[in-house]
Design a protein around this motif. Sequence first.
Motif, mmCIF file in Angstrom:
data_model
loop_
_atom_site.group_PDB
_atom_site.id
_atom_site.type_symbol
_atom_site.label_atom_id
_atom_site.label_comp_id
_atom_site.label_asym_id
_atom_site.label_seq_id
_atom_site.Cartn_x
_atom_site.Cartn_y
_atom_site.Cartn_z
ATOM 1 N N GLY A 191 0.827 -1.212 0.000
ATOM 2 C CA GLY A 191 0.000 0.000 0.000
ATOM 3 C C GLY A 191 0.856 1.255 0.000
ATOM 4 N N LEU A 192 1.976 1.227 0.710
ATOM 5 C CA LEU A 192 2.891 2.370 0.701
ATOM 6 C C LEU A 192 3.467 2.567 -0.696
ATOM 7 N N PHE A 193 3.852 1.476 -1.329
ATOM 8 C CA PHE A 193 4.365 1.553 -2.704
ATOM 9 C C PHE A 193 3.314 2.121 -3.652
ATOM 10 N N MET A 194 2.070 1.644 -3.541
ATOM 11 C CA MET A 194 1.003 2.117 -4.428
ATOM 12 C C MET A 194 0.728 3.601 -4.199
ATOM 13 N N GLY A 195 0.810 4.041 -2.947
ATOM 14 C CA GLY A 195 0.577 5.448 -2.649
ATOM 15 C C GLY A 195 1.692 6.344 -3.156
ATOM 16 N N LEU A 196 2.933 5.898 -3.030
ATOM 17 C CA LEU A 196 4.072 6.701 -3.473
ATOM 18 C C LEU A 196 4.150 6.812 -4.995
ATOM 19 N N THR A 197 3.772 5.741 -5.685
ATOM 20 C CA THR A 197 3.977 5.688 -7.136
ATOM 21 C C THR A 197 2.702 5.893 -7.951
ATOM 22 N N GLY A 198 1.519 5.744 -7.329
ATOM 23 C CA GLY A 198 0.272 5.796 -8.089
ATOM 24 C C GLY A 198 0.107 4.626 -9.031
ATOM 25 N N ALA A 199 0.769 3.497 -8.740
ATOM 26 C CA ALA A 199 0.710 2.322 -9.619
ATOM 27 C C ALA A 199 -0.715 1.800 -9.750
ATOM 28 N N ASP A 200 -1.008 1.239 -10.939
ATOM 29 C CA ASP A 200 -2.331 0.689 -11.219
ATOM 30 C C ASP A 200 -2.507 -0.683 -10.572
ATOM 31 N N ALA A 201 -3.732 -0.944 -10.108
ATOM 32 C CA ALA A 201 -4.108 -2.274 -9.639
ATOM 33 C C ALA A 201 -5.169 -2.836 -10.569
ATOM 34 N N LYS A 224 10.650 -5.571 0.281
ATOM 35 C CA LYS A 224 12.069 -5.299 0.557
ATOM 36 C C LYS A 224 12.406 -3.833 0.253
ATOM 37 N N LEU A 225 11.878 -3.325 -0.849
ATOM 38 C CA LEU A 225 12.113 -1.933 -1.231
ATOM 39 C C LEU A 225 11.549 -0.971 -0.193
ATOM 40 N N MET A 226 10.318 -1.224 0.264
ATOM 41 C CA MET A 226 9.673 -0.328 1.226
ATOM 42 C C MET A 226 10.335 -0.402 2.600
ATOM 43 N N ASN A 227 11.107 -1.462 2.847
ATOM 44 C CA ASN A 227 11.797 -1.632 4.128
ATOM 45 C C ASN A 227 13.305 -1.406 4.027
ATOM 46 N N CYS A 228 13.763 -0.827 2.910
ATOM 47 C CA CYS A 228 15.207 -0.699 2.704
ATOM 48 C C CYS A 228 15.818 0.435 3.522
ATOM 49 N N GLY A 284 14.683 4.704 5.066
ATOM 50 C CA GLY A 284 13.690 5.773 5.005
ATOM 51 C C GLY A 284 13.326 6.106 3.572
ATOM 52 N N LEU A 285 12.545 7.161 3.425
ATOM 53 C CA LEU A 285 12.103 7.591 2.095
ATOM 54 C C LEU A 285 13.296 7.960 1.217
ATOM 55 N N ASP A 286 14.361 8.484 1.815
ATOM 56 C CA ASP A 286 15.543 8.836 1.019
ATOM 57 C C ASP A 286 16.172 7.607 0.370
ATOM 58 N N LYS A 287 16.186 6.482 1.088
ATOM 59 C CA LYS A 287 16.754 5.252 0.533
ATOM 60 C C LYS A 287 15.858 4.684 -0.574
ATOM 61 N N ILE A 288 14.547 4.727 -0.329
ATOM 62 C CA ILE A 288 13.598 4.276 -1.361
ATOM 63 C C ILE A 288 13.772 5.116 -2.624
ATOM 64 N N GLU A 308 19.710 1.950 -12.984
ATOM 65 C CA GLU A 308 20.785 1.030 -12.620
ATOM 66 C C GLU A 308 20.568 0.476 -11.212
ATOM 67 N N ASN A 309 20.141 1.349 -10.295
ATOM 68 C CA ASN A 309 19.912 0.895 -8.923
ATOM 69 C C ASN A 309 18.735 -0.076 -8.844
ATOM 70 N N ILE A 310 17.706 0.175 -9.654
ATOM 71 C CA ILE A 310 16.568 -0.752 -9.689
ATOM 72 C C ILE A 310 17.024 -2.112 -10.202
ATOM 73 N N LYS A 311 17.834 -2.097 -11.246
ATOM 74 C CA LYS A 311 18.310 -3.351 -11.823
ATOM 75 C C LYS A 311 19.176 -4.121 -10.836
ATOM 76 N N ASN A 312 20.023 -3.395 -10.110
ATOM 77 C CA ASN A 312 20.871 -4.043 -9.101
ATOM 78 C C ASN A 312 20.037 -4.559 -7.938
ATOM 79 N N PHE A 313 18.987 -3.815 -7.601
ATOM 80 C CA PHE A 313 18.129 -4.192 -6.475
ATOM 81 C C PHE A 313 17.313 -5.440 -6.796
ATOM 82 N N CYS A 314 16.719 -5.427 -8.015
ATOM 83 C CA CYS A 314 15.903 -6.578 -8.428
ATOM 84 C C CYS A 314 15.748 -6.559 -9.945
#
Length: 403
Positions: free
Chosen positions: A186-196, A279-283, A285-289, A297-303
């Motif tokens: 839910g935090l991810f969906m709120g931050l990004t506005g991703a579609d469900a 894992k991303l939402m728990n990495c 604070g908001l600065d790390k996310i 590149e960081n997304i690719k390295n992350f997952c």
Amino acid sequence: MQSNQKSLVAKGIPAADNTEVLFEEIKIKQGLLIGLVTLNREKSLNALTTNMCKLISAKLTEWEQIDNLVAVVIHGAGERALCAGGDIRQLYQARQQWDGEGIAPPEAVDFFASEYHLDTQMHEYHKPIIIWGSGIVMGGGMGILSSSSHRIVTETTRAAMPEVNIGLFPDATGSWFLQRFPAKTGLFMGLTGADANANDALLCNLADFKMASQDFDAMLQSLCEADWNEALGQPTLNSLSSKLHQITTKTLSNFSAQSAANIEFAPSNIAKFMQPIQKLMNCGGLDKIDDILQSDENIKNFCPELAESDWFKAAVANYRYGCPVTKAITYEMYQRAHNLSLTEVMALETNVALHCVNYPDFSEGVRALLVDKDRQPRWSRTLAECLDVEGQAYIQEHFEALH
């Protein structure tokens, strides 16, 4: 239900009426009634106005007192949307014309009060509210979807809280229901506005049933033909409410099994990516996310799997476009709302929403997305500026009570 009524319902255009929201009492067997609500602003994707919220609220109050009215059904005119949210153009215009007197433009105060009251009323309603969440369901549309007791989605459902695009935040009970998504999705969906999609909505407790988008009439007919006898003559309001909900659930469950059988529903993106999103939402604070989401590149390295997903790419693009102040508010709200009651959440959302309208990013976000449509918003702060000492004080101001 008579055949001519049925065909009108199918088109979402009840006869000889052109108001923003339409009401009909459908006569069924045993002298009972089902209330039908049609959000009737098809060209605006049925966006909610203050007037619509007040009309629906008044009608729900009236219908709750009618003993032989057993359930309420809500849908949107046309096939494109249940509701694309609140009519933020009207809020934008009110903000542009505001003289600065009072806590916020009176139109904004009235809108949020009316919308949030309706959401709360629907949450607490004694009779079943069945909502047809087909097509676009965003913002305030998500508010009325999540507040209904029996929520239906279809293969065309596209549900989201995209307020990050306009300098607002996921409101209309968003702070309540996003908490209830699994694994911090839910935090991810709120931050990004991703579609469900439909299967996402079912997984995240935004929906209860999935059906074919063409089956609204047939679903309504199944409710009209249900045996409501068991509910009649119940000795208390609670027992009556319980029986009405049981009958509604059984009827919709049976119909859903038939309706969804021959329709292909897209698989749940949230189910597929739940672990890396958690894992991303728990990495940190908001600065790390933000560090991860701002860099391919960081997304690719992350997952690597996330980096290859079209759904995730769209969410990331939306995040990068979005308002940094909204991201900081959304993150803060998610922490604050964790143990709050619905009443407390709505009071907090009211304060934050009115502050957002007062501050510059809301007007700039609406201008860039919907007025000038240049998609070049000039946000008031970077995320780094939201997270330093001065920026954090600014974010906290949004949560202060308005007098």
